[in-house]
Write an enzyme that holds these catalytic residues in place. Structure first.
Site, PDB file in Angstrom:
ATOM      1  N   GLN A  57       0.857  -1.203   0.000  1.00 33.32           N
ATOM      2  CA  GLN A  57       0.000   0.000   0.000  1.00 33.32           C
ATOM      3  C   GLN A  57       0.877   1.231   0.000  1.00 33.32           C
ATOM      4  O   GLN A  57       1.919   1.259   0.672  1.00 33.32           O
ATOM      5  CB  GLN A  57      -0.889  -0.019   1.260  1.00 33.32           C
ATOM      6  CG  GLN A  57      -1.877   1.139   1.390  1.00 33.32           C
ATOM      7  CD  GLN A  57      -2.748   0.994   2.616  1.00 33.32           C
ATOM      8  OE1 GLN A  57      -3.360  -0.065   2.829  1.00 33.32           O
ATOM      9  NE2 GLN A  57      -2.817   2.035   3.437  1.00 33.32           N
ATOM     10  N   ASP A  58       0.473   2.226  -0.812  1.00 29.68           N
ATOM     11  CA  ASP A  58       1.140   3.541  -0.824  1.00 29.68           C
ATOM     12  C   ASP A  58       0.222   4.546  -0.144  1.00 29.68           C
ATOM     13  O   ASP A  58      -0.985   4.571  -0.421  1.00 29.68           O
ATOM     14  CB  ASP A  58       1.376   4.015  -2.275  1.00 29.68           C
ATOM     15  CG  ASP A  58       2.698   3.526  -2.834  1.00 29.68           C
ATOM     16  OD1 ASP A  58       2.936   3.687  -4.044  1.00 29.68           O
ATOM     17  OD2 ASP A  58       3.502   2.955  -2.061  1.00 29.68           O
ATOM     18  N   ARG A  70       2.032  14.428  13.035  1.00 28.43           N
ATOM     19  CA  ARG A  70       1.201  13.241  12.817  1.00 28.43           C
ATOM     20  C   ARG A  70       1.912  12.066  13.513  1.00 28.43           C
ATOM     21  O   ARG A  70       3.050  11.766  13.203  1.00 28.43           O
ATOM     22  CB  ARG A  70       1.036  12.956  11.323  1.00 28.43           C
ATOM     23  CG  ARG A  70       0.227  14.034  10.582  1.00 28.43           C
ATOM     24  CD  ARG A  70       0.121  13.750   9.102  1.00 28.43           C
ATOM     25  NE  ARG A  70      -0.578  14.782   8.357  1.00 28.43           N
ATOM     26  CZ  ARG A  70      -1.834  14.649   7.924  1.00 28.43           C
ATOM     27  NH1 ARG A  70      -2.527  13.531   8.174  1.00 28.43           N
ATOM     28  NH2 ARG A  70      -2.428  15.635   7.244  1.00 28.43           N
ATOM     29  N   HIS A  73       2.308   6.700  15.705  1.00 27.47           N
ATOM     30  CA  HIS A  73       1.339   5.647  15.383  1.00 27.47           C
ATOM     31  C   HIS A  73       2.015   4.316  15.065  1.00 27.47           C
ATOM     32  O   HIS A  73       3.164   4.282  14.613  1.00 27.47           O
ATOM     33  CB  HIS A  73       0.506   6.048  14.156  1.00 27.47           C
ATOM     34  CG  HIS A  73      -0.237   7.325  14.320  1.00 27.47           C
ATOM     35  ND1 HIS A  73      -0.666   8.097  13.268  1.00 27.47           N
ATOM     36  CD2 HIS A  73      -0.636   8.005  15.431  1.00 27.47           C
ATOM     37  CE1 HIS A  73      -1.286   9.168  13.721  1.00 27.47           C
ATOM     38  NE2 HIS A  73      -1.286   9.141  15.027  1.00 27.47           N
ATOM     39  N   LYS A  83       7.475   0.791   7.199  1.00 28.77           N
ATOM     40  CA  LYS A  83       7.172   1.960   6.382  1.00 28.77           C
ATOM     41  C   LYS A  83       8.430   2.482   5.715  1.00 28.77           C
ATOM     42  O   LYS A  83       9.500   2.517   6.324  1.00 28.77           O
ATOM     43  CB  LYS A  83       6.560   3.068   7.257  1.00 28.77           C
ATOM     44  CG  LYS A  83       5.240   2.650   7.871  1.00 28.77           C
ATOM     45  CD  LYS A  83       4.759   3.575   8.960  1.00 28.77           C
ATOM     46  CE  LYS A  83       3.495   3.003   9.588  1.00 28.77           C
ATOM     47  NZ  LYS A  83       3.091   3.701  10.810  1.00 28.77           N
ATOM     48  N   HIS A 130       5.757   5.450  14.635  1.00 23.26           N
ATOM     49  CA  HIS A 130       6.250   6.410  13.637  1.00 23.26           C
ATOM     50  C   HIS A 130       5.470   7.716  13.739  1.00 23.26           C
ATOM     51  O   HIS A 130       4.250   7.706  13.979  1.00 23.26           O
ATOM     52  CB  HIS A 130       6.096   5.815  12.238  1.00 23.26           C
ATOM     53  CG  HIS A 130       6.448   6.774  11.150  1.00 23.26           C
ATOM     54  ND1 HIS A 130       5.534   7.208  10.224  1.00 23.26           N
ATOM     55  CD2 HIS A 130       7.609   7.410  10.860  1.00 23.26           C
ATOM     56  CE1 HIS A 130       6.116   8.057   9.406  1.00 23.26           C
ATOM     57  NE2 HIS A 130       7.381   8.188   9.760  1.00 23.26           N
ATOM     58  N   TYR A 143       4.475   7.388   1.675  1.00 20.61           N
ATOM     59  CA  TYR A 143       5.148   6.250   2.290  1.00 20.61           C
ATOM     60  C   TYR A 143       4.497   4.934   1.905  1.00 20.61           C
ATOM     61  O   TYR A 143       3.278   4.859   1.756  1.00 20.61           O
ATOM     62  CB  TYR A 143       5.253   6.402   3.814  1.00 20.61           C
ATOM     63  CG  TYR A 143       3.990   6.728   4.550  1.00 20.61           C
ATOM     64  CD1 TYR A 143       3.439   8.005   4.511  1.00 20.61           C
ATOM     65  CD2 TYR A 143       3.349   5.770   5.310  1.00 20.61           C
ATOM     66  CE1 TYR A 143       2.281   8.309   5.197  1.00 20.61           C
ATOM     67  CE2 TYR A 143       2.202   6.071   6.017  1.00 20.61           C
ATOM     68  CZ  TYR A 143       1.667   7.344   5.958  1.00 20.61           C
ATOM     69  OH  TYR A 143       0.524   7.649   6.656  1.00 20.61           O
ATOM     70  N   ASP A 181      -4.826  12.333  17.945  1.00 23.66           N
ATOM     71  CA  ASP A 181      -3.446  12.328  18.454  1.00 23.66           C
ATOM     72  C   ASP A 181      -3.338  13.024  19.800  1.00 23.66           C
ATOM     73  O   ASP A 181      -2.482  12.697  20.613  1.00 23.66           O
ATOM     74  CB  ASP A 181      -2.492  12.951  17.419  1.00 23.66           C
ATOM     75  CG  ASP A 181      -2.270  12.017  16.225  1.00 23.66           C
ATOM     76  OD1 ASP A 181      -1.620  12.443  15.263  1.00 23.66           O
ATOM     77  OD2 ASP A 181      -2.776  10.869  16.269  1.00 23.66           O
TER      78      ASP A 181
HETATM   79  C1  LIG Z   1      -3.282   5.500   7.916  1.00 26.26           C
HETATM   80  C2  LIG Z   1      -4.576   5.364   7.155  1.00 26.26           C
HETATM   81  C3  LIG Z   1      -5.654   6.180   7.420  1.00 26.26           C
HETATM   82  N1  LIG Z   1      -6.814   6.034   6.705  1.00 26.26           N
HETATM   83  C4  LIG Z   1      -7.932   6.950   6.987  1.00 26.26           C
HETATM   84  C5  LIG Z   1      -8.377   6.950   8.428  1.00 26.26           C
HETATM   85  C6  LIG Z   1      -8.826   8.357   8.685  1.00 26.26           C
HETATM   86  O1  LIG Z   1     -10.197   8.497   8.332  1.00 26.26           O
HETATM   87  C7  LIG Z   1      -7.989   9.192   7.713  1.00 26.26           C
HETATM   88  C8  LIG Z   1      -6.863   9.930   8.383  1.00 26.26           C
HETATM   89  O2  LIG Z   1      -6.143   8.980   9.139  1.00 26.26           O
HETATM   90  P1  LIG Z   1      -5.140   9.468  10.263  1.00 26.26           P
HETATM   91  O3  LIG Z   1      -5.676  10.655  10.969  1.00 26.26           O
HETATM   92  O4  LIG Z   1      -4.759   8.247  11.075  1.00 26.26           O
HETATM   93  O5  LIG Z   1      -3.880   9.923   9.382  1.00 26.26           O
HETATM   94  P2  LIG Z   1      -2.428  10.284   9.961  1.00 26.26           P
HETATM   95  O6  LIG Z   1      -2.541  11.030  11.236  1.00 26.26           O
HETATM   96  O7  LIG Z   1      -1.668  10.865   8.844  1.00 26.26           O
HETATM   97  O8  LIG Z   1      -1.845   8.837  10.320  1.00 26.26           O
HETATM   98  C9  LIG Z   1      -0.670   8.327   9.724  1.00 26.26           C
HETATM   99  O9  LIG Z   1       0.380   9.058  10.279  1.00 26.26           O
HETATM  100  C10 LIG Z   1       1.514   8.402  10.764  1.00 26.26           C
HETATM  101  C11 LIG Z   1       2.703   9.296  10.508  1.00 26.26           C
HETATM  102  C12 LIG Z   1       1.750   7.036  10.295  1.00 26.26           C
HETATM  103  O10 LIG Z   1       2.880   6.533  10.268  1.00 26.26           O
HETATM  104  C13 LIG Z   1       0.606   6.199   9.935  1.00 26.26           C
HETATM  105  O11 LIG Z   1       0.824   5.614   8.677  1.00 26.26           O
HETATM  106  C14 LIG Z   1      -0.695   6.851   9.948  1.00 26.26           C
HETATM  107  O12 LIG Z   1      -1.246   6.558  11.211  1.00 26.26           O
HETATM  108  O13 LIG Z   1      -7.462   8.270   6.745  1.00 26.26           O
HETATM  109  C15 LIG Z   1      -6.959   5.089   5.719  1.00 26.26           C
HETATM  110  O14 LIG Z   1      -8.041   4.958   5.100  1.00 26.26           O
HETATM  111  N2  LIG Z   1      -5.893   4.254   5.454  1.00 26.26           N
HETATM  112  C16 LIG Z   1      -4.708   4.360   6.124  1.00 26.26           C
HETATM  113  O15 LIG Z   1      -3.771   3.592   5.828  1.00 26.26           O
END
Ligand SMILES: Cc1cn([C@H]2C[C@H](O)[C@@H](COP(=O)(O)OP(=O)(O)O[C@H]3O[C@H](C)C(=O)[C@H](O)[C@H]3O)O2)c(=O)[nH]c1=O
Length: 195
Positions: A57-58, A70, A73, A83, A130, A143, A181
């Site tokens: 997955q990208d 961010r 996680h 990753k 991460h 990533y 977060d």
């Molecule tokens: C990670 C991910 C999220 N989502 C959906 C879930 C939420 O509705 C939305 C935003 O997700 P989130 O707020 O968790 O996104 P980030 O805060 O950027 O989270 C990421 O940030 C840190 C740096 C990381 O290393 C992780 O890969 C990941 O947790 O995307 C998806 O549909 N697929 C996914 O693979």
């Protein structure tokens, strides 16, 4: 009609970090008068460097404000993810925290400056949390992960955990965070997630 001159042959550059399993490297850019070309991912070259992973997955995120954090996680087993992180626009300070209970560096963190300019990539193995903080506005992070997203297995640690004492280079009170977060638990509250 102008023709471009290829002025340099790229070579993969690997930079050792304090936690040896987290790898910082640069694939190398073919520079010429037009700009540059880079193989940002090549499975054979990663295997030759002993870094073979089957990515499935990208992901890409855009963070508009400087000081957006961010993370931190992870996904718990059996949905843990390694990753491969790079920046296509702007710059971040990228952080990995060792959560492997049996590791001599358990609870230690390591960070690296990744930017569209420096082309550096960080390989974060399974067993790590991460996160990153943005250093420029409108920073886009791409990533690859070697495990599919699984919401139910998501976990995290608050970015300003005093036991981790990560130096993000910003005033924690000024960090831009998601509500999720802001509510993440302390490092000390984690159970034995990764062996
Ligand atoms: C990670 C991910 C999220 N989502 C959906 C879930 C939420 O509705 C939305 C935003 O997700 P989130 O707020 O968790 O996104 P980030 O805060 O950027 O989270 C990421 O940030 C840190 C740096 C990381 O290393 C992780 O890969 C990941 O947790 O995307 C998806 O549909 N697929 C996914 O693979």
């Amino acid at each position: 009609m102008a023709t471009s001159q290829n002025t340099s042959e790229p070579r993969v550059e690997i930079v050792p970090l304090e936690i040896k399993d987290v790898v910082l490297f640069r694939p190398g850019r073919f520079q010429d008068d037009r700009g540059w070309f880079e193989e940002t991912y090549n499975a054979r070259r990663m295997a030759e460097a002993g870094l073979a992973l089957d990515f499935v997955q990208d992901n890409q995120s855009l963070s508009r404000a400087v000081g957006t954090i961010r993370g931190l996680h992870f996904q718990a087993p059996p949905y843990a993810q390694a990753k491969l992180v790079r920046v296509v626009q702007g710059a971040i300070f990228d952080v990995a925290v060792d959560l492997r209970r049996a590791s001599p560096t358990y609870g230690r963190w390591v960070g690296a400056e990744l930017s569209a300019e420096n082309g550096a990539q960080l390989l974060v193995p399974r067993g790590f949390a991460h996160g990153f903080v943005t250093r420029e506005p409108d920073t886009a992070v791409c990533y690859k992960v070697d495990g599919f997203y699984d919401k139910a297995s998501e976990g995290g640690i608050r970015f300003d955990d005093p036991d981790l004492a990560i130096d993000w280079g910003i005033d924690p009170a000024a960090a831009m965070l998601s509500e999720k977060d802001r509510e993440l638990p302390a490092f000390g509250a984690l159970g034995p997630i990764f062996a």
